[in-house]
Design an enzyme around this catalytic site. Sequence first.
Site, PDB file in Angstrom:
ATOM      1  N   LYS A 115       0.826  -1.210   0.000  1.00 20.03           N
ATOM      2  CA  LYS A 115       0.000   0.000   0.000  1.00 20.03           C
ATOM      3  C   LYS A 115       0.857   1.255   0.000  1.00 20.03           C
ATOM      4  O   LYS A 115       0.469   2.272  -0.564  1.00 20.03           O
ATOM      5  CB  LYS A 115      -0.953   0.014   1.197  1.00 20.03           C
ATOM      6  N   LYS A 198      -3.759 -11.212  -6.339  1.00 19.99           N
ATOM      7  CA  LYS A 198      -5.100 -11.408  -5.774  1.00 19.99           C
ATOM      8  C   LYS A 198      -6.112 -10.419  -6.349  1.00 19.99           C
ATOM      9  O   LYS A 198      -5.738  -9.318  -6.774  1.00 19.99           O
ATOM     10  CB  LYS A 198      -5.052 -11.328  -4.244  1.00 19.99           C
ATOM     11  N   LYS A 201     -10.135  -4.668  -5.080  1.00 12.17           N
ATOM     12  CA  LYS A 201     -10.972  -3.578  -5.598  1.00 12.17           C
ATOM     13  C   LYS A 201     -10.137  -2.355  -5.973  1.00 12.17           C
ATOM     14  O   LYS A 201     -10.625  -1.442  -6.625  1.00 12.17           O
ATOM     15  CB  LYS A 201     -12.065  -3.215  -4.594  1.00 12.17           C
TER      16      LYS A 201
HETATM   17  P1  AMP Z   1     -10.397  -5.900   2.828  1.00 12.15           P
HETATM   18  O1  AMP Z   1     -11.208  -5.598   1.641  1.00 12.15           O
HETATM   19  O2  AMP Z   1      -8.924  -5.764   2.560  1.00 12.15           O
HETATM   20  O3  AMP Z   1     -10.851  -5.199   4.054  1.00 12.15           O
HETATM   21  O4  AMP Z   1     -10.597  -7.458   3.098  1.00 12.15           O
HETATM   22  C1  AMP Z   1     -11.705  -7.969   3.789  1.00 12.15           C
HETATM   23  C2  AMP Z   1     -11.677  -9.476   3.881  1.00 12.15           C
HETATM   24  O5  AMP Z   1     -11.729 -10.052   2.574  1.00 12.15           O
HETATM   25  C3  AMP Z   1     -10.409 -10.043   4.511  1.00 12.15           C
HETATM   26  O6  AMP Z   1     -10.756 -11.156   5.295  1.00 12.15           O
HETATM   27  C4  AMP Z   1      -9.575 -10.470   3.351  1.00 12.15           C
HETATM   28  O7  AMP Z   1      -8.696 -11.514   3.671  1.00 12.15           O
HETATM   29  C5  AMP Z   1     -10.654 -10.952   2.383  1.00 12.15           C
HETATM   30  N1  AMP Z   1     -10.197 -10.839   0.986  1.00 12.15           N
HETATM   31  C6  AMP Z   1      -9.892  -9.694   0.320  1.00 12.15           C
HETATM   32  N2  AMP Z   1      -9.517  -9.966  -0.941  1.00 12.15           N
HETATM   33  C7  AMP Z   1      -9.583 -11.315  -1.071  1.00 12.15           C
HETATM   34  C8  AMP Z   1      -9.316 -12.226  -2.151  1.00 12.15           C
HETATM   35  N3  AMP Z   1      -8.922 -11.800  -3.337  1.00 12.15           N
HETATM   36  N4  AMP Z   1      -9.504 -13.546  -1.929  1.00 12.15           N
HETATM   37  C9  AMP Z   1      -9.928 -13.998  -0.723  1.00 12.15           C
HETATM   38  N5  AMP Z   1     -10.177 -13.197   0.322  1.00 12.15           N
HETATM   39  C10 AMP Z   1     -10.030 -11.873   0.166  1.00 12.15           C
END
Ligand code: AMP
Length: 333
Positions: A115, A198, A201
Amino acid sequence: MEDNKKVIFSGIQPSGSLTLGNYLGAIKNWTNLQDEYNCYYCIVDMHAITVPKEPKDLRKNTLEVLANYVAAGLDPDKVTLFIQSHVSAHVELGWVLNCMTYYGELGRMTQFKDKSKKQENNNITAGLFTYPSLMAADILLYQTDLVPVGEDQRQHLELSRDIAIRFNNRYSETFVVPEPYISKVGAKIMNLQDPTSKMSKSDTNDNSYILLSDDDDSIRRKFKRAVTDSLGIVKLSDDQPGVKNLLGIYSKITGESVDNLVQKYEGKGYAEFKEDVAEIVVNELRPLREKRDDLLKNKDYLEEIYHKGAEKAENVARKTLRKVYKKVGFIPR
Ligand code: AMP
Ligand code: TRP
């Protein structure tokens, strides 16, 4: 009472529309845990502002995440759904834990490194750097046993465990040391255009991710364009990351084993396979999207949920914080 149930805590940042990765890696698993565990699911708005956010977007996204939680099947009568900034104990414990977390530990976090590279003019905030100690506070306040997250959060969780153990050793037993709860399938949904990274968004190419807000045709179009390879065989192999990702998505949603799927698509081309994956995702996300949109029209109901959630969370969090303050030597007011 819920007292004998194990505690689960997890959170998502309201930093844009959620992706299929958030849904399959996190939220979908949470819904299966709500009967067996005492669950806290948070919307971590304080984490979201570690990178610049438009206030109106933050407000909108926060309510959207809450609506997605409920639309995905989390029952506000069973689980505690709340907004992080409503429970000030998070930042209060966060500060104490900041004072127990080492600079070197924070500098090793891969999410921080990724980031911070993306910040313009090298404007990396202290908040972005200390993000993991606030996350540790989120988790430790509730004496959490298990933290269901996607694979990308494993390193942060390891640090939360280290901080808990360090505090317990220095000041006597205070925190439950949390365990990660990361499912085998779907824990890392990959980018549809570059299946070696991965799905996120924050990617600039919107064909690379499926948003929970995407309509049916966009979902179909994105899967049609998903990058695969030139082998033309549906099988599970690290040399075929695109196909592997699609198999994971299919299996996670339908519950069918990857082995079965490989058999089912023997001798068939990628076009048919991709179309089927797309239909499965379309059918999974359509009811969720419709329910989410309905919920967003009913702001009073959402408000009721987060009020009640904050109250429940606050009671538990305050108890832990009081203990911590006493142990570190703060004089009670
Ligand atoms: P965040 O959007 O970074 O707050 O992520 C929220 C949750 O979604 C966390 O538990 C992440 O580990 C999960 N997560 C985010 N991106 C992925 C992805 N591409 N595959 C699986 N889990 C994800
Ligand atoms: N860091 C997590 C992410 O980016 C979000 C998060 C904040 C979280 N606090 C948490 C996840 C506590 C689980 C538990 O996905």
